[in-house]
Design a protein around this motif. Structure first.
Motif, PDB file in Angstrom:
ATOM      1  N   THR A 118       0.818  -1.202   0.000  1.00 56.37           N
ATOM      2  CA  THR A 118       0.000   0.000   0.000  1.00 56.37           C
ATOM      3  C   THR A 118       0.857   1.260   0.000  1.00 56.37           C
ATOM      4  N   ALA A 119       0.461   2.223  -0.814  1.00 56.05           N
ATOM      5  CA  ALA A 119       1.174   3.492  -0.900  1.00 56.05           C
ATOM      6  C   ALA A 119       0.894   4.344   0.333  1.00 56.05           C
ATOM      7  N   SER A 120       1.607   5.449   0.429  1.00 56.95           N
ATOM      8  CA  SER A 120       1.366   6.420   1.500  1.00 56.95           C
ATOM      9  C   SER A 120       1.367   7.816   0.889  1.00 56.95           C
ATOM     10  N   VAL A 121       0.714   8.741   1.558  1.00 56.32           N
ATOM     11  CA  VAL A 121       0.583  10.110   1.045  1.00 56.32           C
ATOM     12  C   VAL A 121       1.917  10.820   1.115  1.00 56.32           C
ATOM     13  N   LEU A 122       2.319  11.403  -0.019  1.00 56.47           N
ATOM     14  CA  LEU A 122       3.527  12.224  -0.058  1.00 56.47           C
ATOM     15  C   LEU A 122       3.201  13.669   0.300  1.00 56.47           C
ATOM     16  N   ASP A 123       2.181  14.221  -0.348  1.00 59.03           N
ATOM     17  CA  ASP A 123       1.712  15.558  -0.019  1.00 59.03           C
ATOM     18  C   ASP A 123       0.298  15.718  -0.566  1.00 59.03           C
ATOM     19  N   GLY A 124      -0.360  16.783  -0.170  1.00 57.76           N
ATOM     20  CA  GLY A 124      -1.730  17.028  -0.596  1.00 57.76           C
ATOM     21  C   GLY A 124      -1.935  18.460  -1.035  1.00 57.76           C
ATOM     22  N   GLY A 125      -3.200  18.818  -1.292  1.00 61.46           N
ATOM     23  CA  GLY A 125      -3.527  20.188  -1.655  1.00 61.46           C
ATOM     24  C   GLY A 125      -3.154  20.577  -3.054  1.00 61.46           C
ATOM     25  N   SER A 136      -3.352  11.570 -10.808  1.00 63.01           N
ATOM     26  CA  SER A 136      -4.400  10.844 -11.533  1.00 63.01           C
ATOM     27  C   SER A 136      -5.193   9.905 -10.634  1.00 63.01           C
ATOM     28  N   TYR A 137      -4.556   9.318  -9.636  1.00 66.41           N
ATOM     29  CA  TYR A 137      -5.253   8.343  -8.787  1.00 66.41           C
ATOM     30  C   TYR A 137      -6.328   9.028  -7.947  1.00 66.41           C
ATOM     31  N   ASP A 138      -5.993  10.161  -7.365  1.00 63.33           N
ATOM     32  CA  ASP A 138      -6.994  10.903  -6.601  1.00 63.33           C
ATOM     33  C   ASP A 138      -8.063  11.513  -7.507  1.00 63.33           C
ATOM     34  N   ILE A 139      -7.659  11.970  -8.683  1.00 67.66           N
ATOM     35  CA  ILE A 139      -8.638  12.522  -9.619  1.00 67.66           C
ATOM     36  C   ILE A 139      -9.690  11.473  -9.953  1.00 67.66           C
ATOM     37  N   PHE A 140      -9.240  10.289 -10.292  1.00 63.93           N
ATOM     38  CA  PHE A 140     -10.156   9.205 -10.653  1.00 63.93           C
ATOM     39  C   PHE A 140     -11.074   8.865  -9.490  1.00 63.93           C
ATOM     40  N   ALA A 141     -10.517   8.780  -8.301  1.00 69.25           N
ATOM     41  CA  ALA A 141     -11.306   8.401  -7.130  1.00 69.25           C
ATOM     42  C   ALA A 141     -12.249   9.514  -6.698  1.00 69.25           C
ATOM     43  N   GLN A 142     -11.789  10.763  -6.723  1.00 68.82           N
ATOM     44  CA  GLN A 142     -12.634  11.868  -6.263  1.00 68.82           C
ATOM     45  C   GLN A 142     -13.818  12.100  -7.194  1.00 68.82           C
ATOM     46  N   LEU A 192      -4.841   1.335 -13.708  1.00 63.65           N
ATOM     47  CA  LEU A 192      -5.775   0.806 -12.728  1.00 63.65           C
ATOM     48  C   LEU A 192      -5.155  -0.315 -11.904  1.00 63.65           C
ATOM     49  N   ALA A 193      -4.225  -1.061 -12.492  1.00 63.97           N
ATOM     50  CA  ALA A 193      -3.528  -2.093 -11.722  1.00 63.97           C
ATOM     51  C   ALA A 193      -2.685  -1.461 -10.619  1.00 63.97           C
ATOM     52  N   ILE A 194      -2.019  -0.359 -10.934  1.00 69.71           N
ATOM     53  CA  ILE A 194      -1.275   0.377  -9.899  1.00 69.71           C
ATOM     54  C   ILE A 194      -2.244   0.844  -8.819  1.00 69.71           C
ATOM     55  N   TYR A 195      -3.391   1.358  -9.262  1.00 65.94           N
ATOM     56  CA  TYR A 195      -4.398   1.822  -8.300  1.00 65.94           C
ATOM     57  C   TYR A 195      -4.851   0.671  -7.409  1.00 65.94           C
ATOM     58  N   TYR A 196      -5.183  -0.467  -8.015  1.00 64.60           N
ATOM     59  CA  TYR A 196      -5.652  -1.624  -7.245  1.00 64.60           C
ATOM     60  C   TYR A 196      -4.597  -2.065  -6.230  1.00 64.60           C
ATOM     61  N   ASN A 197      -3.360  -2.150  -6.679  1.00 65.68           N
ATOM     62  CA  ASN A 197      -2.291  -2.702  -5.840  1.00 65.68           C
ATOM     63  C   ASN A 197      -1.830  -1.768  -4.739  1.00 65.68           C
ATOM     64  N   THR A 198      -1.895  -0.462  -4.978  1.00 65.10           N
ATOM     65  CA  THR A 198      -1.262   0.459  -4.035  1.00 65.10           C
ATOM     66  C   THR A 198      -2.202   1.502  -3.427  1.00 65.10           C
ATOM     67  N   ILE A 199      -3.292   1.859  -4.131  1.00 60.68           N
ATOM     68  CA  ILE A 199      -4.160   2.943  -3.672  1.00 60.68           C
ATOM     69  C   ILE A 199      -5.512   2.436  -3.167  1.00 60.68           C
ATOM     70  N   GLN A 200      -6.054   1.415  -3.793  1.00 62.79           N
ATOM     71  CA  GLN A 200      -7.365   0.909  -3.392  1.00 62.79           C
ATOM     72  C   GLN A 200      -7.464   0.632  -1.891  1.00 62.79           C
ATOM     73  N   PRO A 201      -6.436   0.039  -1.239  1.00 61.58           N
ATOM     74  CA  PRO A 201      -6.551  -0.190   0.213  1.00 61.58           C
ATOM     75  C   PRO A 201      -6.681   1.100   1.024  1.00 61.58           C
ATOM     76  N   LEU A 202      -6.198   2.210   0.469  1.00 55.18           N
ATOM     77  CA  LEU A 202      -6.324   3.499   1.145  1.00 55.18           C
ATOM     78  C   LEU A 202      -7.703   4.115   0.921  1.00 55.18           C
TER      79      LEU A 202
END
Length: 490
Positions: free
Chosen positions: A87-94, A197-203, A239-249
């Protein structure tokens, strides 16, 4: 084009190599991220029209299309990379973004409660919906809401040049990386790799799942219960990157349906995912082995090309209208012209024309989406993985006639009406696009003897696929009906 696919049409990246196997890991949910809803504002610019909008007659299907600007603040992540299974972790936001999403929805009494969200493919330099292209009839027939999201810079920048009036100020850029593009929160250069892109898709998905606003909601009257992420090729890899690293978040999506192809997925997420894969991509870039697990499946389709002929015709209709493709020589062109103008020596990029096989991969992709939905809603696992036979080196094994061994074998492959092949020379995109030549009436008569023999052969191939869980009964009935109404061997 088959009868099943013709009714509502109005108008005529670098690929991954060998894939590594995912280690057994434990999902990290302790650092879960709350996904805010993007702000959606309907686009209404007189005298302009949406780029890459479907050419299907949505009104005839009882659907309403709308297009929205989507804005918000996105995170960047550490560890959101290919072949990463933790699972990935947040680097920065905003980080601000402004993009667009196309939405299609049925009347409330037809809505099945599920939102299918496609991550557009930008390999051609334009947003295209190659996953929806294969499954559009199923999605409309079964009452899905459909969203098509522009999440990556290539597609967003082309929107702006294609119609500056309709798409001013769009940006998914973040400019705070050092000149090498490494993901550090300082510097002034463009950060590569579409980190937002990962947050854009999810938001955007979250905004459509919330669907707030009553009569002013993006999809008035609909109550969205769940969402499935879909995408093809380059988009499937994202989407595979999203599934593997972002989806759990995030936990925004209930399921995933990849079309050609996801590659290795982690094995510890209770989130159903099916990847439907083609012979064209597997044969050109290696049938790299990857394992499936309790909640993941790999369905290979023999004879399938990187888009089916019917999916390609869906994209061709869009490209003929928009003329937005300019790759290779800067000249606006259609999708089929793009296939045949890739830069090679000689008059044609493809060894044989026309491209694509008649193998209707949509029959399998429909079932994949349906199976994912049934899996998370009812707890019924999808049919087992069915893969091509490969050598230890990952090469596809073929019989004495050159036919690939293993995989799902549809009637268009086993009971063909065309001479065809899933490979077409060595140059991308021709090599993954294959070719076909329809048999003459005399050839079909010699092959099948009688029309009834042909129809019976189609039935004998497709009915077991329904029983085995790889084709929907409704689609099989339509395929048999097409065969019965054809002139084959008459």
């Amino acid at each position: 084009m088959s009868v099943r696919r013709a009714a509502l049409l109005l108008l005529p990246a670098a690929l991954a190599g060998a894939l590594v196997l995912a280690p057994a890991v434990t999902a990290q949910a302790s650092n879960a991220v709350t996904v805010p809803a993007a702000t959606l504002t309907e686009i209404n610019v007189p005298g302009t029209s949406p780029m890459s909008a479907t050419a299907v007659d949505l009104a005839a299907a009882g659907y309403t299309p709308r297009e929205f600007y989507a804005t918000g603040l996105a995170n960047r992540y550490t560890g959101a990379a290919a072949n990463t299974f933790t699972t990935a972790s947040v680097l920065d936001g905003g980080n601000p973004y402004r993009t667009r999403v196309m939405v299609r929805y049925p009347k409330p009494d037809k809505f099945n409660g599920t939102l299918a969200v496609e991550w557009t493919n930008v390999t051609i330099g334009v947003d295209f919906e190659f996953a929806t292209a294969e499954a559009w009839e199923y999605l409309l027939r079964e009452g899905y809401a459909v969203a098509v999201v522009s999440a990556q810079r290539v597609g967003v920048e082309r929107l702006k040049t294609w119609s500056p009036q309709r798409y001013p100020g769009l940006s998914v850029d973040v400019n705070k990386c050092n000149p090498l593009g490494t993901p550090v929160p300082s510097g002034t250069s463009l950060c590569t790799g579409d980190p937002l892109s990962y947050d854009i898709f999810a938001q955007i998905t979250q905004a459509l799942k919330d669907n707030v606003g009553g009569a002013a909601a993006p999809m008035p009257g609909l109550q969205v219960k769940d969402a499935i992420a879909i995408g093809q090729s380059q988009s499937a890899a994202r989407l595979a990157i999203y599934y593997n690293t972002i989806q759990p978040l995030h936990n925004v999506f209930e399921g995933f349906a990849f079309w050609d192809r996801s590659g290795q997925l982690r094995d510890d997420l209770a989130v159903p995912a099916i990847s439907v894969d083609s012979e064209g991509l597997g044969g050109s870039f290696g049938g790299a082995a990857w394992t499936t697990s309790k909640y993941t499946r790999k369905w290979d389709v023999a004879g399938a090309t990187h888009a089916s002929l019917y999916g390609a015709q869906y994209i061709e209709a869009i490209s003929e209208r928009d003329m937005a493709i300019t790759q290779f020589d800067g000249v606006p062109k259609t999708f089929f012209a793009w296939i045949d103008t890739s830069p090679v020596t000689g008059p044609h990029a493809c060894a044989k024309l026309p491209p694509f096989t008649t193998v209707d991969v949509g029959l399998v992709y429909d079932k994949a989406i349906d199976s994912v939905r049934n899996w998370y809603k009812n707890g019924t696992p999808a049919a087992p993985s069915r893969s091509f036979v490969t050598t230890p080196a990952g090469t596809l094994v073929r019989d004495a006639n050159g036919n690939v061994e293993g995989g799902i074998r549809l009637p268009q492959y086993v009971v063909p009406t065309a001479d065809q092949g899933a490979l077409n020379g060595t140059q991308f995109p021709c090599n993954v696009s294959g070719w076909h030549r329809y048999y003459t009436a005399e050839e079909l008569k010699a092959m099948y003897g009688t029309h009834d023999n042909y129809v019976l052969a189609v039935e004998e191939v497709i009915n077991p696929l329904v029983e085995d869980g790889y084709v929907l009964r409704t689609d099989a009935s339509a395929a048999i009906r097409d065969a019965a109404q054809s002139d084959v061997a008459k």
